[in-house]
Every structure is written in structure tokens, then in C-alpha cells.
Scaffold this motif. Structure first.
Motif: not given
Length: 288
Positions: A10, A262, A28, A25, A21, A264-266
Motif C-alpha cells: 500500500f 496494489t 477490500t 483498499t 482510498r 491503493n487500487r484494489p
């Protein structure tokens, strides 16, 4: 094929929106029961305090095993080790030890006066405390500053001999790249686990530019595939398929685990993990 062991990287948040966000993440991906999650430093050590705060919050609030990135950039030895002590006092006992990228505006890393000259010195100092499990970076494609691919492997061995217990690779696009590197490391006497680093492709343009900066080779077939997919509006489907196939090949070839960058876009990482048989197992603790 059994479901793989996974871990996630992360970014620390730099504003309120990014904080939401990051937490989204975590929510999720935490149910996938990662072996650990790591929190990065920004380029040039720019997020040092943010990383420290994010690591402490995640450790306290999420129930996850959190590893903190620590670099040699823009800090003296004592300042760097003081941060390490803060991590230990917060209960964080795993560190990803890296030299770090040059600060903004500089072409190459230069140690500041009184600072660690390189990652090897940092690893030795962390190992001497006895407080941490230490992971380090590895480069299946030659590091831009390395004299040769063999020099990369020799440096990795030195870091492991200095006290690190595992290595996580820079991202790559073809499984054979990892397998060749792993076999070359074994021939050099490296016995520690080498975990492949996986970058799900959220943006082909951004990933391609990132790969260029990192020295990661981009296969011609990927260029062609994404050019066609972008014209057809199917980039997300292609990215999921390519990442899932890469991970499957790695697991079939004996990779010990998978570490996902990631950004931070899971969602893509989650979808790939589900396709590999990694299903939700945990309920995330509430933030206290």
C-alpha cells in the motif's frame, strides 16, 4: 493448484481523500488473509512520517501483519534507526529495507552526511537490533544502476547474508523472467525465498512509463495486445487475464508466494486473487 499465499503493498495517504482510498483498499483486500501488507516510502523519503503513521494505524486497527518500508534517503543513521525503534515500540516487527530512490531533482542516490551509504549498511544495522524480520528488493530485470545482471545477484546475496530473510522482486511481465532469475540466484548460492512482485496493470500507459524508469522489459506482444484492447474498450479484461495467467504460471513453477503492488487500487488485485482461488477468510477489525 492450491490457492497461493499472497501479500499486498500500500501507499501511505497524503491527504484526506487518499486516506479514504487506503482504507477502502484495506477493507477490500484484508479479507483475503494476506501473510503481510507493506506500506511504502515515497520517492526521496517524502512520506516518512506518513508511512510511520499509516503503519502504526494499520497495525493497531486492522489486525493485519504490517511491514514498514525503510530507506536510506535524506536521513542520518540515527534518524533512520529512531524510526525503526518507533516501529518496534508500536509492535511492528517486519521491515522492507531499501536504499530508496534519489530525492526529486537528483539523478542518482547520494548518501547524506551521517547517513547509510546503501541498503547493505541499513540491513546490517537493523539485523544487529534483533528486532525485525527483514525483507529486501530483488531485480529480475537488471537494476538501471547495476553494472550487470550478475552484479544484481551478488548484491542480493550480500543483503541476505547481512541479515535479510526474504526478497521481493521488482515487477516483471513474463514468468520466464522470474524463473531465470530464481535459477541464477540458486546457482549463486542463494537459498532464501524470493517472492515475485506483481503489478496489476490499471493503466497501460502509466505502467509502460513506470517500467521504463525501473528497467523492466516490456514484451512486444503486450504492446500490441493493449493497443488493440484500448481501441476495443477491453483493457480491464485484458489486464485481468494477463495478470491471472502470469500468477498461475508462477505458482505452477514453484513460486513461494505472490506480492501485489496494489497502488491503493484494489479491485484488479482482488479479482486476480479470486481467480487464483484466494477467497475471503477474515473479517476486518473496526478502526478504533
Amino acid at each position: 493448484m492450491n490457492a497461493p499465499t499472497v501479500s499486498f503493498e500500500f501507499f501511505p495517504p497524503q491527504n484526506l481523500e487518499a486516506s479514504f482510498r487506503l482504507w477502502d483498499t484495506v477493507q477490500t483486500l484484508a479479507p483475503l488473509d494476506p501473510s503481510f501488507v507493506s506500506v511504502t516510502y515515497g520517492a526521496g523519503g517524502t512520506t516518512r512520517d506518513l508511512t510511520r503513521d499509516a503503519v502504526a494505524t494499520l497495525h493497531k486497527s486492522s489486525g493485519l501483519n504490517v511491514a514498514a518500508h525503510l530507506t536510506c534517503v535524506n536521513a542520518t543513521r540515527e534518524e533512520t534507526l529512531a524510526i525503526a525503534r518507533d516501529f518496534a515500540e508500536a509492535g511492528v516487527r517486519e521491515i522492507v529495507a531499501l536504499r530508496g530512490d534519489a530525492p526529486k531533482g537528483q539523478d542518482r542516490f547520494t548518501a547524506m552526511a551521517g547517513g547509510f551509504a546503501n541498503s547493505l549498511e541499513l540491513i546490517e544495522a537493523l539485523a544487529a537490533t534483533g528486532d525485525f524480520k527483514i525483507r529486501v528488493g530483488a531485480y529480475p530485470d537488471r537494476h538501471p544502476e547495476a553494472a550487470s545482471a550478475r552484479a544484481d545477484i551478488d548484491w542480493l546475496k550480500a543483503k541476505l547474508d547481512a541479515g535479510a530473510s526474504e526478497a521481493i522482486t521488482q515487477f516483471f511481465f513474463e514468468a520466464d523472467t522470474f524463473f531465470r532469475f530464481r535459477d541464477d540466484c540458486a546457482a549463486a548460492g542463494i537459498t532464501a525465498p524470493i517472492i515475485p512482485g506483481i503489478l496489476p496493470i490499471e493503466s497501460w500507459k502509466g505502467t509502460r512509463n513506470f517500467a521504463k524508469r525501473c528497467g523492466t522489459k516490456v514484451p512486444a506482444w503486450m504492446e500490441d495486445a493493449f493497443d488493440k484492447a484500448e481501441r476495443d474498450g477491453r483493457s480491464d479484461l485484458l489486464a485481468t487475464a494477463i495478470c491471472t495467467e502470469l500468477c498461475s504460471e508462477l505458482m505452477d513453477g514453484g513460486a513461494p508466494a505472490l506480492h501485489f503492488y496494489t497502488l491503493n487500487r484494489p479491485e484488479l488485485t482482488r479479482d486476480v486473487c479470486h481467480a487464483l482461488g484466494v477467497t475471503p477468510k477474515l473479517e476486518l477489525q473496526n478502526v478504533a
